[in-house]
Scaffold this motif. Structure first.
Motif, PDB file in Angstrom:
ATOM      1  N   ARG A 100     119.164  19.848  82.844  1.00 14.89           N
ATOM      2  CA  ARG A 100     120.605  20.191  83.341  1.00 14.89           C
ATOM      3  C   ARG A 100     120.993  21.590  83.196  1.00 14.89           C
ATOM      4  NH1 ARG A 100     120.827  15.351  80.168  1.00 14.89           N
ATOM      5  NH2 ARG A 100     121.110  16.389  78.490  1.00 14.89           N
ATOM      6  N   VAL A 101     120.713  22.187  81.985  1.00 16.06           N
ATOM      7  CA  VAL A 101     120.916  23.777  81.985  1.00 16.06           C
ATOM      8  C   VAL A 101     120.239  24.622  83.030  1.00 16.06           C
ATOM      9  CG1 VAL A 101     120.366  25.746  80.450  1.00 16.06           C
ATOM     10  CG2 VAL A 101     120.779  23.743  79.492  1.00 16.06           C
ATOM     11  N   ILE A 102     119.190  24.158  83.615  1.00 13.69           N
ATOM     12  CA  ILE A 102     118.786  24.832  84.686  1.00 13.69           C
ATOM     13  C   ILE A 102     119.746  24.577  85.960  1.00 13.69           C
ATOM     14  CG2 ILE A 102     117.079  24.881  86.509  1.00 13.69           C
ATOM     15  CD1 ILE A 102     114.975  24.140  84.204  1.00 13.69           C
ATOM     16  N   LYS A 103     119.845  23.389  85.976  1.00 17.10           N
ATOM     17  CA  LYS A 103     120.808  23.034  87.290  1.00 17.10           C
ATOM     18  C   LYS A 103     122.314  23.539  87.205  1.00 17.10           C
ATOM     19  CE  LYS A 103     122.759  19.081  89.986  1.00 17.10           C
ATOM     20  NZ  LYS A 103     122.810  17.750  89.983  1.00 17.10           N
ATOM     21  N   GLU A 104     122.975  23.538  86.205  1.00 21.88           N
ATOM     22  CA  GLU A 104     124.147  24.219  85.997  1.00 21.88           C
ATOM     23  C   GLU A 104     124.087  25.686  86.268  1.00 21.88           C
ATOM     24  OE1 GLU A 104     124.963  22.789  82.077  1.00 21.88           O
ATOM     25  OE2 GLU A 104     125.587  20.842  82.779  1.00 21.88           O
ATOM     26  N   SER A 105     123.022  26.275  85.893  1.00 19.19           N
ATOM     27  CA  SER A 105     122.916  27.827  86.052  1.00 19.19           C
ATOM     28  C   SER A 105     123.048  28.127  87.512  1.00 19.19           C
ATOM     29  CB  SER A 105     121.667  28.296  85.623  1.00 19.19           C
ATOM     30  OG  SER A 105     120.540  28.143  86.243  1.00 19.19           O
ATOM     31  N   GLY A 106     122.648  27.416  88.345  1.00 18.57           N
ATOM     32  CA  GLY A 106     122.628  27.757  89.744  1.00 18.57           C
ATOM     33  C   GLY A 106     121.405  28.306  90.395  1.00 18.57           C
ATOM     34  N   VAL A 107     120.323  28.313  89.797  1.00 18.72           N
ATOM     35  CA  VAL A 107     118.862  28.698  89.783  1.00 18.72           C
ATOM     36  C   VAL A 107     118.606  27.844  91.445  1.00 18.72           C
ATOM     37  CG1 VAL A 107     116.501  28.555  89.334  1.00 18.72           C
ATOM     38  CG2 VAL A 107     118.131  29.331  87.612  1.00 18.72           C
ATOM     39  N   THR A 108     118.274  28.721  92.293  1.00 20.89           N
ATOM     40  CA  THR A 108     117.604  28.453  93.554  1.00 20.89           C
ATOM     41  C   THR A 108     116.152  28.313  93.760  1.00 20.89           C
ATOM     42  OG1 THR A 108     117.959  30.491  94.682  1.00 20.89           O
ATOM     43  CG2 THR A 108     120.019  28.818  94.585  1.00 20.89           C
ATOM     44  N   LYS A 109     115.630  29.104  93.147  1.00 19.64           N
ATOM     45  CA  LYS A 109     113.829  29.158  93.307  1.00 19.64           C
ATOM     46  C   LYS A 109     113.375  28.454  92.033  1.00 19.64           C
ATOM     47  CE  LYS A 109     114.015  33.219  96.243  1.00 19.64           C
ATOM     48  NZ  LYS A 109     113.321  34.563  96.404  1.00 19.64           N
ATOM     49  N   PHE A 110     113.133  27.223  91.886  1.00 19.62           N
ATOM     50  CA  PHE A 110     112.600  26.374  90.928  1.00 19.62           C
ATOM     51  C   PHE A 110     111.530  25.647  91.107  1.00 19.62           C
ATOM     52  CE2 PHE A 110     112.901  22.282  88.862  1.00 19.62           C
ATOM     53  CZ  PHE A 110     112.703  22.620  87.608  1.00 19.62           C
ATOM     54  N   GLY A 111     110.392  25.358  90.550  1.00 21.59           N
ATOM     55  CA  GLY A 111     109.501  24.493  90.809  1.00 21.59           C
ATOM     56  C   GLY A 111     108.853  23.852  89.292  1.00 21.59           C
ATOM     57  N   PHE A 112     108.325  22.942  89.273  1.00 24.88           N
ATOM     58  CA  PHE A 112     107.372  22.369  88.206  1.00 24.88           C
ATOM     59  C   PHE A 112     106.003  23.024  88.331  1.00 24.88           C
ATOM     60  CE2 PHE A 112     110.560  19.088  88.405  1.00 24.88           C
ATOM     61  CZ  PHE A 112     111.062  18.850  86.925  1.00 24.88           C
ATOM     62  N   VAL A 113     105.346  23.274  87.296  1.00 25.36           N
ATOM     63  CA  VAL A 113     104.000  23.724  87.179  1.00 25.36           C
ATOM     64  C   VAL A 113     103.274  22.844  86.283  1.00 25.36           C
ATOM     65  CG1 VAL A 113     104.459  26.106  88.255  1.00 25.36           C
ATOM     66  CG2 VAL A 113     104.544  25.623  85.868  1.00 25.36           C
ATOM     67  N   GLY A 114     102.003  22.945  86.408  1.00 23.87           N
ATOM     68  CA  GLY A 114     101.055  22.081  85.371  1.00 23.87           C
ATOM     69  C   GLY A 114     101.056  20.673  85.455  1.00 23.87           C
ATOM     70  N   ASN A 115     101.617  20.137  86.561  1.00 24.20           N
ATOM     71  CA  ASN A 115     101.818  18.626  86.628  1.00 24.20           C
ATOM     72  C   ASN A 115     100.366  18.117  86.969  1.00 24.20           C
ATOM     73  OD1 ASN A 115     104.397  18.818  86.397  1.00 24.20           O
ATOM     74  ND2 ASN A 115     104.823  18.348  88.169  1.00 24.20           N
ATOM     75  N   GLU A 116      99.576  18.763  87.666  1.00 22.40           N
ATOM     76  CA  GLU A 116      97.946  18.509  87.951  1.00 22.40           C
ATOM     77  C   GLU A 116      97.218  17.946  86.860  1.00 22.40           C
ATOM     78  OE1 GLU A 116      97.907  22.668  87.338  1.00 22.40           O
ATOM     79  OE2 GLU A 116      99.213  21.638  88.546  1.00 22.40           O
ATOM     80  N   LYS A 117      97.630  18.677  85.769  1.00 26.89           N
ATOM     81  CA  LYS A 117      96.759  18.385  84.454  1.00 26.89           C
ATOM     82  C   LYS A 117      97.065  17.018  84.055  1.00 26.89           C
ATOM     83  CE  LYS A 117      99.438  21.238  81.504  1.00 26.89           C
ATOM     84  NZ  LYS A 117      99.658  22.322  80.810  1.00 26.89           N
ATOM     85  N   TYR A 118      98.209  16.427  84.219  1.00 28.96           N
ATOM     86  CA  TYR A 118      98.315  14.915  83.944  1.00 28.96           C
ATOM     87  C   TYR A 118      97.808  13.830  84.934  1.00 28.96           C
ATOM     88  CZ  TYR A 118     101.157  17.849  80.638  1.00 28.96           C
ATOM     89  OH  TYR A 118     101.613  18.799  80.100  1.00 28.96           O
ATOM     90  N   ARG A 119      97.551  14.347  86.139  1.00 29.01           N
ATOM     91  CA  ARG A 119      97.274  13.278  87.337  1.00 29.01           C
ATOM     92  C   ARG A 119      96.025  12.399  86.605  1.00 29.01           C
ATOM     93  NH1 ARG A 119      93.929  13.239  92.178  1.00 29.01           N
ATOM     94  NH2 ARG A 119      92.939  15.130  91.414  1.00 29.01           N
ATOM     95  N   VAL A 120      96.101  11.131  87.137  1.00 24.74           N
ATOM     96  CA  VAL A 120      95.194  10.422  86.806  1.00 24.74           C
ATOM     97  C   VAL A 120      94.291  10.034  88.005  1.00 24.74           C
ATOM     98  CG1 VAL A 120      94.521   7.875  85.889  1.00 24.74           C
ATOM     99  CG2 VAL A 120      96.633   8.837  85.212  1.00 24.74           C
ATOM    100  N   PRO A 121      93.072  10.442  87.782  1.00 28.40           N
ATOM    101  CA  PRO A 121      92.059  10.429  89.051  1.00 28.40           C
ATOM    102  C   PRO A 121      91.970   9.145  89.501  1.00 28.40           C
ATOM    103  CG  PRO A 121      90.734  11.054  86.990  1.00 28.40           C
ATOM    104  CD  PRO A 121      92.267  10.859  86.713  1.00 28.40           C
ATOM    105  N   GLU A 122      91.834   8.881  90.760  1.00 31.63           N
ATOM    106  CA  GLU A 122      91.525   7.406  91.350  1.00 31.63           C
ATOM    107  C   GLU A 122      90.328   7.222  91.294  1.00 31.63           C
ATOM    108  OE1 GLU A 122      93.279   6.952  95.413  1.00 31.63           O
ATOM    109  OE2 GLU A 122      95.240   8.367  94.755  1.00 31.63           O
ATOM    110  N   PRO A 123      89.924   5.864  91.142  1.00 32.81           N
ATOM    111  CA  PRO A 123      88.541   5.365  91.043  1.00 32.81           C
ATOM    112  C   PRO A 123      87.851   5.906  92.293  1.00 32.81           C
ATOM    113  CG  PRO A 123      90.267   3.537  90.970  1.00 32.81           C
ATOM    114  CD  PRO A 123      90.895   4.926  91.052  1.00 32.81           C
ATOM    115  N   ALA A 124      86.530   6.228  92.125  1.00 32.82           N
ATOM    116  CA  ALA A 124      85.779   6.386  93.349  1.00 32.82           C
ATOM    117  C   ALA A 124      85.373   5.058  94.194  1.00 32.82           C
ATOM    118  CB  ALA A 124      84.467   7.247  92.899  1.00 32.82           C
ATOM    119  N   GLU A 125      85.342   5.257  95.317  1.00 26.80           N
ATOM    120  CA  GLU A 125      85.018   4.117  96.222  1.00 26.80           C
ATOM    121  C   GLU A 125      83.479   3.894  96.085  1.00 26.80           C
ATOM    122  OE1 GLU A 125      86.892   3.933  99.983  1.00 26.80           O
ATOM    123  OE2 GLU A 125      88.719   4.603  99.186  1.00 26.80           O
ATOM    124  N   ASN A 126      82.903   2.770  96.162  1.00 28.36           N
ATOM    125  CA  ASN A 126      81.729   2.473  96.242  1.00 28.36           C
ATOM    126  C   ASN A 126      81.215   2.114  97.816  1.00 28.36           C
ATOM    127  OD1 ASN A 126      81.520   2.902  93.479  1.00 28.36           O
ATOM    128  ND2 ASN A 126      81.462   0.581  92.936  1.00 28.36           N
TER     129      ASN A 126
END
Length: 126
Positions: A100-126
């Motif tokens: 909310r603080v970020i949105k209220e500030s008017g920041v226009t160049k914004f992104g989430f980082v580090g999300n890939e480390k929380y990704r659950v790998p899909e099971p391998a196909e046989n």
């Protein structure tokens, strides 16, 4: 017996002593303390640690200090990117408050980082 001139000299000495004591307790060069936070001209990293500590480029900040930092970044030309990385253990409530603080500030160049480390790998196909 102390004469008037001796008494005046003692009073003057006491006044000088008091003035020196007052000066010794002030900041060395009367300069205001420098802020801990630096604003990078190209990108800044805003993290929320697992203990709900807000970190701006590695330095602890309060939500109010974060508002000030963001207000300064939006005036920069070009505006630096803001990278946001909440820890998986950080509270949802604080993460939402910071967003909310970020949105209220008017920041226009914004992104989430580090999300890939929380990704659950899909099971391998046989």
């Amino acid at each position: 017996m102390i004469t008037r001139s001796g008494l005046a000299a003692l009073a003057a000495l006491a006044a000088v002593s008091a003035a020196l004591s007052a000066c010794a307790s002030e900041e060395p060069d009367n300069q205001p303390p420098q802020p801990l936070w630096t604003i990078n001209e190209t990108q800044n990293l805003l993290k929320i640690a697992s203990d709900d500590t807000i970190l701006w480029n590695g330095e602890q900040a309060t939500p109010e200090q974060l508002r000030e930092l963001l207000a300064e970044t939006v005036t920069m030309d070009p505006e630096p990117r803001l990278r946001f990385e909440p820890d998986i253990e950080a509270s949802y409530e604080l993460s939402a408050q910071v967003l909310r603080v970020i949105k209220e500030s008017g920041v226009t160049k914004f992104g989430f980082v580090g999300n890939e480390k929380y990704r659950v790998p899909e099971p391998a196909e046989n």
